[in-house]
Design an enzyme around this catalytic site. Structure first.
Site, PDB file in Angstrom:
ATOM      1  N   ASN A   1      -7.672  -3.147  14.262  1.00  0.00           N
ATOM      2  CA  ASN A   1      -9.068  -3.431  13.906  1.00  0.00           C
ATOM      3  C   ASN A   1      -9.189  -4.615  12.941  1.00  0.00           C
ATOM      4  O   ASN A   1     -10.251  -4.850  12.376  1.00  0.00           O
ATOM      5  CB  ASN A   1      -9.734  -2.181  13.305  1.00  0.00           C
ATOM      6  CG  ASN A   1      -9.065  -1.733  12.015  1.00  0.00           C
ATOM      7  OD1 ASN A   1      -8.159  -2.392  11.504  1.00  0.00           O
ATOM      8  ND2 ASN A   1      -9.498  -0.609  11.469  1.00  0.00           N
TER       9      ASN A   1
ATOM     10  N   HIS B   1      -7.449  -5.052  10.031  1.00  0.00           N
ATOM     11  CA  HIS B   1      -7.191  -4.840   8.600  1.00  0.00           C
ATOM     12  C   HIS B   1      -5.913  -5.547   8.152  1.00  0.00           C
ATOM     13  O   HIS B   1      -4.991  -5.748   8.944  1.00  0.00           O
ATOM     14  CB  HIS B   1      -7.173  -3.350   8.225  1.00  0.00           C
ATOM     15  CG  HIS B   1      -6.019  -2.549   8.751  1.00  0.00           C
ATOM     16  ND1 HIS B   1      -6.185  -1.317   9.358  1.00  0.00           N
ATOM     17  CD2 HIS B   1      -4.679  -2.766   8.752  1.00  0.00           C
ATOM     18  CE1 HIS B   1      -5.003  -0.830   9.697  1.00  0.00           C
ATOM     19  NE2 HIS B   1      -4.066  -1.696   9.339  1.00  0.00           N
TER      20      HIS B   1
ATOM     21  N   GLU C   1      -9.925  -2.086   5.310  1.00  0.00           N
ATOM     22  CA  GLU C   1     -10.525  -1.829   6.610  1.00  0.00           C
ATOM     23  C   GLU C   1     -11.787  -2.660   6.805  1.00  0.00           C
ATOM     24  O   GLU C   1     -12.389  -3.128   5.829  1.00  0.00           O
ATOM     25  CB  GLU C   1     -10.875  -0.334   6.716  1.00  0.00           C
ATOM     26  CG  GLU C   1      -9.669   0.605   6.634  1.00  0.00           C
ATOM     27  CD  GLU C   1      -8.884   0.695   7.945  1.00  0.00           C
ATOM     28  OE1 GLU C   1      -8.744  -0.316   8.649  1.00  0.00           O
ATOM     29  OE2 GLU C   1      -8.400   1.805   8.256  1.00  0.00           O
TER      30      GLU C   1
ATOM     31  N   ASP D   1       0.804  -1.220   0.000  1.00  0.00           N
ATOM     32  CA  ASP D   1       0.000   0.000   0.000  1.00  0.00           C
ATOM     33  C   ASP D   1       0.842   1.278   0.000  1.00  0.00           C
ATOM     34  O   ASP D   1       2.048   1.250   0.246  1.00  0.00           O
ATOM     35  CB  ASP D   1      -0.966   0.018   1.204  1.00  0.00           C
ATOM     36  CG  ASP D   1      -0.361  -0.661   2.432  1.00  0.00           C
ATOM     37  OD1 ASP D   1       0.844  -0.508   2.663  1.00  0.00           O
ATOM     38  OD2 ASP D   1      -1.101  -1.359   3.137  1.00  0.00           O
TER      39      ASP D   1
HETATM   40  C1  F6R Z   1       1.337  -1.709   6.007  1.00  0.00           C
HETATM   41  C2  F6R Z   1       0.023  -2.347   6.068  1.00  0.00           C
HETATM   42  C3  F6R Z   1      -0.776  -2.350   7.326  1.00  0.00           C
HETATM   43  C4  F6R Z   1       0.060  -2.566   8.583  1.00  0.00           C
HETATM   44  C5  F6R Z   1      -0.831  -2.506   9.820  1.00  0.00           C
HETATM   45  C6  F6R Z   1      -0.026  -2.675  11.099  1.00  0.00           C
HETATM   46  O1  F6R Z   1       1.902  -1.829   4.732  1.00  0.00           O
HETATM   47  O2  F6R Z   1      -0.431  -2.845   5.091  1.00  0.00           O
HETATM   48  O3  F6R Z   1      -1.768  -3.345   7.245  1.00  0.00           O
HETATM   49  O4  F6R Z   1       0.691  -3.812   8.502  1.00  0.00           O
HETATM   50  O5  F6R Z   1      -1.492  -1.293   9.852  1.00  0.00           O
HETATM   51  O6  F6R Z   1       0.828  -1.587  11.235  1.00  0.00           O
HETATM   52  P1  F6R Z   1       1.954  -1.552  12.376  1.00  0.00           P
HETATM   53  O7  F6R Z   1       2.929  -2.630  12.009  1.00  0.00           O
HETATM   54  O8  F6R Z   1       2.568  -0.188  12.277  1.00  0.00           O
HETATM   55  O9  F6R Z   1       1.280  -1.837  13.659  1.00  0.00           O
END
Ligand code: F6R
Length: 260
Positions: free
Chosen positions: A136, A138, A143, A67
């Site tokens: 959450n 995702h 989301e 992303d």
């Molecule tokens: C990042 C991504 C997100 C993160 C998730 C957890 O490329 O796709 O799904 O893996 O938001 O983020 P952290 O590791 O910062 O807790």
């Protein structure tokens, strides 16, 4: 799902780096899907260490990130493009032309999404997709309640994710509201998924992903339908699992060829 639980974030990052380095060594022309955020940083550091020790080369790898924020150009320090260059790409022998992120700064975002899907297809699909998980539930930035059949698309971040990610910005108002993310179907087509989670903040999402119902309310739960997923957790992220000891029992009793 293969569930591997380690005492500390350091030990789980080591396992994750072992999974990634093993497939890099085994497969020529590997297509690697990558994630950003706080979780994979220790794993990237370990992969860089292996590279610097002459034990790992990325020369034959192609990468696709999950992303990117909409509206942040690659040179913006808060973009995932910048994150990847400073935390991995510039520190190993990856050919920059073989690294890909969604273009969140494209004039036509829908066209950029279609183009990204095509590039993944042209590369032969993703062999190993690294994933984190949001508090959450995702994966990528898919989301809760979004389509479980989605492909690379533009998503609106939830207020919770904006709050969680605001630590990387001067204030929450600066966190872009929109992202380009691989869709759930895109992720599900990867031949092997490696999901990492550490810390108690992720424990509820981890429980729902592994032991809850498959539901768009927890997008990561769709991974229960994937034929090959390795989940690497530290004890804090695993603490709400109902049958944690069972996962440990399974791991202890694996035959050699059954291990990631
Ligand atoms: C990042 C991504 C997100 C993160 C998730 C957890 O490329 O796709 O799904 O893996 O938001 O983020 P952290 O590791 O910062 O807790």
């Amino acid at each position: 799902m293969e569930i591997l639980i380690r005492d500390t974030p350091e030990a789980s990052a080591q396992v994750a780096a072992d999974v990634v380095s093993k497939i890099i060594r085994e497969r020529a022309n590997l297509v690697l899907g990558l994630a950003t955020g706080g979780t994979p940083l220790r794993m990237y550091q370990e992969l860089i260490r292996m590279h610097q020790a002459g034990k790992l080369s990325f020369q034959n790898c192609t990468t696709f990130n999950l992303d990117e924020y909409v509206g942040l150009p690659p040179e913006d320090e808060r973009s995932y493009n910048h994150y990847m260059r400073s935390n991995l790409f510039d520190r190993v022998d990856l050919d920059p032309a073989q690294t890909h992120l969604p273009d969140g700064d494209a004039p036509d975002l829908r066209e950029a999404c279609r183009d990204y899907e095509q590039k993944i297809k042209d590369a032969g699909g993703i062999d190993l997709q690294v994933l984190g998980i949001g508090a959450n539930g995702h994966i990528g930035f898919n989301e809760p309640t979004g389509s479980l059949a989605s492909r690379t698309w533009v998503k609106i971040l939830s207020e919770q994710t904006i709050r969680d990610n605001s630590v990387y910005f001067d204030n929450p108002e600066e966190v872009p509201r929109h992202v380009v993310t691989m869709g759930i179907s895109t992720i599900m087509e990867a031949r092997h998924c490696l999901l990492l989670a550490s810390g108690a903040k992720k424990a509820n999402a981890v429980r729902r992903m592994i032991e809850g119902a498959v539901s768009a309310s927890c997008p990561a739960s769709i991974l229960q339908m994937h034929p090959r997923v390795t989940v690497v957790l530290d004890e804090e992220a695993a603490y709400l699992l109902a049958v944690k000891e069972h996962y440990k029992w399974i791991e202890r009793n694996k035959l050699d060829w059954q291990r990631y």
